[in-house]
Design an enzyme around this catalytic site. Structure first.
Site, PDB file in Angstrom:
ATOM      1  N   GLU A 147      12.151  50.977  54.663  1.00 54.31           N
ATOM      2  CA  GLU A 147      13.417  50.213  54.640  1.00 54.31           C
ATOM      3  C   GLU A 147      13.717  49.499  55.970  1.00 54.31           C
ATOM      4  O   GLU A 147      14.841  49.063  56.197  1.00 54.31           O
ATOM      5  CB  GLU A 147      14.645  51.071  54.266  1.00 54.31           C
ATOM      6  CG  GLU A 147      14.461  52.211  53.306  1.00 54.31           C
ATOM      7  CD  GLU A 147      14.002  51.793  51.912  1.00 54.31           C
ATOM      8  OE1 GLU A 147      12.892  52.225  51.540  1.00 54.31           O
ATOM      9  OE2 GLU A 147      14.713  51.069  51.226  1.00 54.31           O
ATOM     10  N   TYR A 156      13.485  50.814  59.107  1.00 55.62           N
ATOM     11  CA  TYR A 156      13.936  51.675  60.219  1.00 55.62           C
ATOM     12  C   TYR A 156      12.813  51.836  61.260  1.00 55.62           C
ATOM     13  O   TYR A 156      11.719  51.284  61.095  1.00 55.62           O
ATOM     14  CB  TYR A 156      14.403  53.032  59.682  1.00 55.62           C
ATOM     15  CG  TYR A 156      15.685  52.946  58.874  1.00 55.62           C
ATOM     16  CD1 TYR A 156      16.885  52.557  59.477  1.00 55.62           C
ATOM     17  CD2 TYR A 156      15.699  53.234  57.516  1.00 55.62           C
ATOM     18  CE1 TYR A 156      18.058  52.468  58.742  1.00 55.62           C
ATOM     19  CE2 TYR A 156      16.876  53.140  56.768  1.00 55.62           C
ATOM     20  CZ  TYR A 156      18.054  52.757  57.387  1.00 55.62           C
ATOM     21  OH  TYR A 156      19.217  52.655  56.668  1.00 55.62           O
ATOM     22  N   GLU A 207      17.091  44.167  55.957  1.00 59.02           N
ATOM     23  CA  GLU A 207      17.457  42.812  56.373  1.00 59.02           C
ATOM     24  C   GLU A 207      16.922  41.733  55.429  1.00 59.02           C
ATOM     25  O   GLU A 207      17.296  40.568  55.538  1.00 59.02           O
ATOM     26  CB  GLU A 207      16.920  42.563  57.789  1.00 59.02           C
ATOM     27  CG  GLU A 207      15.404  42.542  57.868  1.00 59.02           C
ATOM     28  CD  GLU A 207      14.890  42.777  59.291  1.00 59.02           C
ATOM     29  OE1 GLU A 207      15.174  43.850  59.846  1.00 59.02           O
ATOM     30  OE2 GLU A 207      14.211  41.887  59.829  1.00 59.02           O
ATOM     31  N   GLN A 219      29.465  49.790  44.125  1.00 60.99           N
ATOM     32  CA  GLN A 219      30.854  49.678  44.577  1.00 60.99           C
ATOM     33  C   GLN A 219      31.422  50.981  45.119  1.00 60.99           C
ATOM     34  O   GLN A 219      32.104  50.985  46.131  1.00 60.99           O
ATOM     35  CB  GLN A 219      31.735  49.167  43.436  1.00 60.99           C
ATOM     36  CG  GLN A 219      31.613  47.674  43.236  1.00 60.99           C
ATOM     37  CD  GLN A 219      32.376  47.211  42.014  1.00 60.99           C
ATOM     38  OE1 GLN A 219      31.802  46.840  41.010  1.00 60.99           O
ATOM     39  NE2 GLN A 219      33.677  47.236  42.096  1.00 60.99           N
ATOM     40  N   GLN A 260      38.821  44.643  30.185  1.00 55.01           N
ATOM     41  CA  GLN A 260      38.142  43.606  30.976  1.00 55.01           C
ATOM     42  C   GLN A 260      36.675  43.946  31.261  1.00 55.01           C
ATOM     43  O   GLN A 260      35.861  43.072  31.490  1.00 55.01           O
ATOM     44  CB  GLN A 260      38.871  43.434  32.322  1.00 55.01           C
ATOM     45  CG  GLN A 260      40.247  42.854  32.219  1.00 55.01           C
ATOM     46  CD  GLN A 260      40.242  41.326  32.244  1.00 55.01           C
ATOM     47  OE1 GLN A 260      39.690  40.708  33.132  1.00 55.01           O
ATOM     48  NE2 GLN A 260      40.863  40.739  31.246  1.00 55.01           N
ATOM     49  N   LYS A 292      24.624  42.359  34.189  1.00 54.68           N
ATOM     50  CA  LYS A 292      25.652  43.408  34.132  1.00 54.68           C
ATOM     51  C   LYS A 292      25.736  44.011  32.732  1.00 54.68           C
ATOM     52  O   LYS A 292      26.700  44.705  32.423  1.00 54.68           O
ATOM     53  CB  LYS A 292      27.016  42.845  34.520  1.00 54.68           C
ATOM     54  CG  LYS A 292      27.133  42.484  35.987  1.00 54.68           C
ATOM     55  CD  LYS A 292      28.569  42.158  36.317  1.00 54.68           C
ATOM     56  CE  LYS A 292      28.745  41.895  37.799  1.00 54.68           C
ATOM     57  NZ  LYS A 292      30.109  41.491  38.110  1.00 54.68           N
ATOM     58  N   LYS A 315      41.059  27.742  49.603  1.00 50.62           N
ATOM     59  CA  LYS A 315      40.921  28.248  50.982  1.00 50.62           C
ATOM     60  C   LYS A 315      39.719  27.573  51.654  1.00 50.62           C
ATOM     61  O   LYS A 315      38.698  27.343  51.012  1.00 50.62           O
ATOM     62  CB  LYS A 315      40.702  29.759  50.984  1.00 50.62           C
ATOM     63  CG  LYS A 315      41.964  30.536  50.700  1.00 50.62           C
ATOM     64  CD  LYS A 315      41.769  32.020  50.942  1.00 50.62           C
ATOM     65  CE  LYS A 315      41.019  32.704  49.845  1.00 50.62           C
ATOM     66  NZ  LYS A 315      41.632  32.829  48.542  1.00 50.62           N
ATOM     67  N   GLY A 350      45.116  47.594  36.538  1.00 50.43           N
ATOM     68  CA  GLY A 350      45.602  46.214  36.665  1.00 50.43           C
ATOM     69  C   GLY A 350      47.041  46.059  36.233  1.00 50.43           C
ATOM     70  O   GLY A 350      47.747  45.180  36.722  1.00 50.43           O
ATOM     71  N   ALA A 361      37.257  47.600  39.161  1.00 45.47           N
ATOM     72  CA  ALA A 361      37.022  48.712  38.231  1.00 45.47           C
ATOM     73  C   ALA A 361      36.916  50.043  38.971  1.00 45.47           C
ATOM     74  O   ALA A 361      37.344  51.079  38.452  1.00 45.47           O
ATOM     75  CB  ALA A 361      35.757  48.444  37.436  1.00 45.47           C
TER      76      ALA A 361
HETATM   77  P1  NAP Z   1      40.223  36.920  42.790  1.00 52.61           P
HETATM   78  O1  NAP Z   1      39.054  37.563  43.385  1.00 52.61           O
HETATM   79  O2  NAP Z   1      41.576  37.175  43.344  1.00 52.61           O
HETATM   80  O3  NAP Z   1      39.947  35.332  42.867  1.00 52.61           O
HETATM   81  C1  NAP Z   1      40.858  34.410  42.412  1.00 52.61           C
HETATM   82  C2  NAP Z   1      40.416  33.008  42.839  1.00 52.61           C
HETATM   83  O4  NAP Z   1      41.336  32.059  42.337  1.00 52.61           O
HETATM   84  C3  NAP Z   1      40.353  32.822  44.312  1.00 52.61           C
HETATM   85  O5  NAP Z   1      39.172  32.085  44.586  1.00 52.61           O
HETATM   86  C4  NAP Z   1      41.603  31.970  44.649  1.00 52.61           C
HETATM   87  O6  NAP Z   1      41.166  31.145  45.702  1.00 52.61           O
HETATM   88  C5  NAP Z   1      41.877  31.238  43.356  1.00 52.61           C
HETATM   89  N1  NAP Z   1      43.299  31.099  43.036  1.00 52.61           N
HETATM   90  C6  NAP Z   1      44.245  32.072  43.021  1.00 52.61           C
HETATM   91  N2  NAP Z   1      45.431  31.566  42.637  1.00 52.61           N
HETATM   92  C7  NAP Z   1      45.237  30.257  42.394  1.00 52.61           C
HETATM   93  C8  NAP Z   1      46.077  29.198  41.963  1.00 52.61           C
HETATM   94  N3  NAP Z   1      47.370  29.393  41.701  1.00 52.61           N
HETATM   95  N4  NAP Z   1      45.549  27.985  41.826  1.00 52.61           N
HETATM   96  C9  NAP Z   1      44.252  27.758  42.087  1.00 52.61           C
HETATM   97  N5  NAP Z   1      43.403  28.706  42.504  1.00 52.61           N
HETATM   98  C10 NAP Z   1      43.887  29.953  42.651  1.00 52.61           C
HETATM   99  O7  NAP Z   1      40.321  37.203  41.241  1.00 52.61           O
HETATM  100  P2  NAP Z   1      39.169  37.351  40.172  1.00 52.61           P
HETATM  101  O8  NAP Z   1      38.004  36.486  40.494  1.00 52.61           O
HETATM  102  O9  NAP Z   1      39.837  37.126  38.872  1.00 52.61           O
HETATM  103  O10 NAP Z   1      38.756  38.854  40.297  1.00 52.61           O
HETATM  104  C11 NAP Z   1      39.709  39.890  39.988  1.00 52.61           C
HETATM  105  C12 NAP Z   1      39.267  41.217  40.585  1.00 52.61           C
HETATM  106  O11 NAP Z   1      38.113  41.689  39.930  1.00 52.61           O
HETATM  107  C13 NAP Z   1      38.931  41.099  42.050  1.00 52.61           C
HETATM  108  O12 NAP Z   1      39.435  42.192  42.758  1.00 52.61           O
HETATM  109  C14 NAP Z   1      37.449  41.129  42.076  1.00 52.61           C
HETATM  110  O13 NAP Z   1      36.959  41.723  43.268  1.00 52.61           O
HETATM  111  C15 NAP Z   1      37.128  41.964  40.861  1.00 52.61           C
HETATM  112  N6  NAP Z   1      35.817  41.575  40.362  1.00 52.61           N
HETATM  113  C16 NAP Z   1      34.734  42.136  40.929  1.00 52.61           C
HETATM  114  C17 NAP Z   1      33.489  41.766  40.502  1.00 52.61           C
HETATM  115  C18 NAP Z   1      32.266  42.402  41.109  1.00 52.61           C
HETATM  116  O14 NAP Z   1      31.183  42.024  40.780  1.00 52.61           O
HETATM  117  N7  NAP Z   1      32.405  43.367  41.985  1.00 52.61           N
HETATM  118  C19 NAP Z   1      33.335  40.819  39.519  1.00 52.61           C
HETATM  119  C20 NAP Z   1      34.457  40.258  38.962  1.00 52.61           C
HETATM  120  C21 NAP Z   1      35.699  40.645  39.399  1.00 52.61           C
HETATM  121  P3  NAP Z   1      42.065  30.051  46.414  1.00 52.61           P
HETATM  122  O15 NAP Z   1      43.441  30.670  46.497  1.00 52.61           O
HETATM  123  O16 NAP Z   1      41.415  29.817  47.738  1.00 52.61           O
HETATM  124  O17 NAP Z   1      41.990  28.848  45.565  1.00 52.61           O
END
Ligand code: NAP
Length: 676
Positions: A175, A177, A264, A350, A421, A431, A568, A653, A662
């Site tokens: 890995e 090391y 890396e 995670q 979800q 996935k 952003k 949620g 999750a």
């Molecule tokens: P999120 O991570 O909060 O992303 C929301 C996106 O929408 C951001 O890019 C934000 O960026 C944009 N946004 C928010 N409000 C907005 C608005 N009013 N108008 C336009 N753009 C807006 O939410 P998510 O993608 O739905 O995910 C939800 C949760 O599930 C998160 O905690 C995520 O980590 C989790 N999740 C994890 C995985 C994984 O693989 N680990 C996969 C899916 C989801 P801007 O504000 O910059 O535009």
């Protein structure tokens, strides 16, 4: 209540459950619980936590446990406060740990790991003073005397391990090391007897094995974790690996374990996108070169897969690490012919690696009791209560399961089928395995006699006068729709419809929102199920070149035009998980996804999506605009019931939509259930 219990398993795990005779010691079966750093290793003042973690797994039949990596020296620690075993003062603590494992007939080996240039502190050392891309510290090049001191330190730690009762040690030689850094020429530019030719570069590893064998004696297991596939251009050639393995055997190792890739390297080796048992072919390739038993590993998460590796002759033993976080009863269930009821590791990282990188205690997304066995014992509640759970996404499933397993009467409702979800995640390429988690909880609820009502929309009239000790709301989220002109245009769809109707999506797509779900949707749109996974990541199964890499990368460009947008002005996917975010960003970059940041949305109409980017107005002429802008909580009924004084609780949620994942949802379900 529907009949959801899983069918009985019919596979017999002949090879997996067969003992293995190492000459001086016999192992109960062929399963190794691979080395995992849980974060409990540093909590010596609360040793009972680590003991309980190992003990629960030893009791359930694992043959051999390898501890998390422990450094032989100060310089070799992974971080300033990481664990080190180099003094007799630590013997008593280690002895307690070993005794807990031995009490159940399992064996335990201490992994000795020297981080070399991966050390995250200023005392890092390496064969040459070359900084790694994953540590901010440039290591000091070791002097000849220091090299000899480290070899002696490995031997001393092994000697101490033997005195503490360990059955052996695993020498971490893969890995990327320290030992691996000596072996490969990109990190070893020395011109003395420790560098230059391959013979010189492998000397360090061989001297360590010889020194350990000499100091710990013949009846002591020495596992060498050999990097069989470095996955970088200056990695070992196959001929070198074979030579090295033969020398490792001659030097006195008992077993050789498989190591794949350097930390890396930007090629996934354990994430969910990696095919099942993806690297057992590498272990098999080495089978004819040595006589000592070989252990295979990586992305093996079920007794069926482990059995297949053994039946195919890929290896003599199978090492699984994260699967033992996901289910401590893994081997016991295989022995009882109930492998269908194993809580499978879904390789999300995670709960385990991502938490460790945040300096948190490791656990498991699908089993939040992992490494928390002391705080959440397998015990029954003092009094049987009546618990109602509304919503069976993963938060509700988890709460219903833990409440029922603690002896409560649980009645559960969902307005659709189970999974919430999480069912959307199962549709994302790579996935699909997430389905296993929903199936696991579903089967457990059936076994525990939980009364499950599917497709049942609970209303205020159902719960206003009902008697319950607790009513748990896990009603989840709904997609949030942003306030953009033209949001009702026919080209707009939310992520849920996009995922469920992906066959209808045409070739030009803009995704608004580049969070976890925006990335998921983009990956779904550019994924090519026909491509060979190995070729797509540049891995050469013929092993013609150094490191096992293809000479030329394969073009990954998607035929779809996909834009992934955020407001952003920061790196897209900045908040994705540490250990998998880079895979997702790289996948999209290679597929040609146009990731735009600092975007202002103006309107959506028949011409497409109108934005302002870099100070200029642009129109993205797309067929679809997919909205992935987060979620809003569904909790109106909870608030109504709380107002009339029902004993309500809220999790997942439904409680907090922002940044909820999750892992948090499942943990919240368990934590609440333990309060009943
Ligand atoms: P999120 O991570 O909060 O992303 C929301 C996106 O929408 C951001 O890019 C934000 O960026 C944009 N946004 C928010 N409000 C907005 C608005 N009013 N108008 C336009 N753009 C807006 O939410 P998510 O993608 O739905 O995910 C939800 C949760 O599930 C998160 O905690 C995520 O980590 C989790 N999740 C994890 C995985 C994984 O693989 N680990 C996969 C899916 C989801 P801007 O504000 O910059 O535009």
């Amino acid at each position: 209540m529907s009949p959801i219990q899983k069918p009985p398993n019919t596979v017999s795990f002949d090879a997996l459950l067969k003992p293995l005779d190492l000459g001086f010691v016999q192992l109960k079966n062929r399963t190794v619980m691979g080395s995992m750093h849980t974060g409990l290793e540093e909590q010596w003042f609360r040793l009972s936590r680590l003991s309980k973690f190992y003990e629960e797994r030893a009791k359930a039949g694992v043959a051999l446990i390898v501890t998390g990596g422990i450094s032989p020296t100060l310089s070799g620690r992974l971080s300033p406060f990481a664990s080190q075993f180099s003094s007799w003062l630590q013997l008593a603590k280690h002895r307690k740990l070993v005794d807990a494992v031995h009490a159940h007939g399992a064996k335990i080996c201490l992994q000795i790991l020297h981080a070399g240039r991966y050390a995250y502190h200023p005392f890092a050392v390496a064969p040459s003073a070359i900084k790694s891309p994953i540590s901010p510290y440039t290591p000091r090049a070791l002097t000849t005397r220091q090299i000899k001191n480290i070899i002696e330190a490995f031997a001393k730690t092994a000697r101490l391990a033997k005195r503490a009762g360990y059955d052996g040690v695993e020498v971490m030689g893969s890995e990327g090391y320290l030992i691996n850094q000596f072996i490969c020429s990109n990190t070893n530019k020395r011109t003395d007897e420790w560098g230059g030719s391959f013979d010189n570069r492998m000397r360090f590893s061989l001297e360590i094995i010889r020194a350990i064998r000499q100091s710990a004696g013949k009846r002591f297991i020495i596992i060498f974790r050999l990097s069989m596939l470095d996955l970088h251009k200056e990695g070992s050639s196959w001929q070198e690996i074979e030579r090295h393995a033969k020398e490792i055997e001659k030097a006195g190792a008992t077993l050789i374990n498989t190591g794949i890739g350097w930390h890396e390297v930007r090629i996934p080796t354990i994430a969910a996108v990696v095919p099942e048992a993806a690297f057992s072919w590498v272990t098999k390739k080495l089978k004819t070169a040595v006589d000592i038993p070989l252990i295979t590993s990586n992305r093996i998460n079920s007794p069926e897969l482990a059995e297949r590796c053994l039946q195919q002759g890929d290896a003599d033993m199978v090492s699984m690490a994260r699967p033992f976080l996901a289910d401590s009863q893994f081997v016991q269930k295989a022995m009882d012919n109930q492998s269908q009821l194993i809580n499978k590791c879904i390789a999300c990282n995670q709960g385990c690696l991502d938490r460790v990188f945040k300096q948190m205690r490791a656990t498991c997304m699908v089993n939040p009791r992992a490494a928390y066995e002391e705080e959440f014992p397998l015990s029954q509640s003092d009094s049987r209560k009546r618990i109602i759970v509304v919503g069976l996404g993963v938060a509700g499933l988890s709460c219903a399961y833990y409440a029922a397993s603690r002896g409560h009467q649980v009645i559960a409702y969902d307005s659709a089928n189970l999974g919430g979800q999480f069912n959307l995640a199962c549709e994302i390429p790579g996935k699909e395995i997430y389905r296993e988690t929903v199936q696991y909880f579903e089967a457990q609820l059936s076994i525990l006699g939980v009364e499950v009502h599917r497709n049942f929309e609970v209303g205020i009239e159902d719960l206003r006068d009902v008697f319950a000790d607790a009513i748990v709301f896990a009603t989840g989220v709904v997609p949030r729709m942003p306030d953009i002109e033209g949001i009702d245009h026919f080209s707009v769809m939310d992520y849920e419809s996009a995922i469920l109707n992906r066959a209808e999506i045409k070739d030009k797509v803009a995704i608004i929102g580049a969070g976890g779900i925006g990335f998921d949707v983009a990956e779904m749109l550019v994924s090519n199920q026909e491509e060979d996974w190995y070729q797509s990541w540049g891995i050469d199964k013929q092993y013609a070149n150094r490191g096992g890499l293809l000479k030329e990368p394969v073009n990954q460009h998607s035929k779809r035009d996909v834009y992934l947008l955020q407001r952003k002005n920061e790196k897209p996917g900045k908040n994705l998980a540490r250990t998998t975010g880079w895979i997702r960003r790289l996948t999209l970059r290679r597929a040609g996804v146009n990731m735009m940041t600092g975007v202002t949305y103006e309107k959506i109409d028949d011409f497409g999506l109108h934005i302002v980017h870099d100070g200029k107005k642009k129109t993205l002429a797309v067929d679809h605009v997919i909205i992935c802008t987060g979620q809003e909580s569904e909790n109106a009924l909870y608030r109504q019931l709380r107002a009339i004084g029902q004993p309500v609780h809220i999790i997942g949620g439904a409680k907090k939509a922002a940044e909820l994942d999750a892992e948090t949802a499942i943990r919240e379900g368990m934590v609440l259930a333990y309060t009943f």
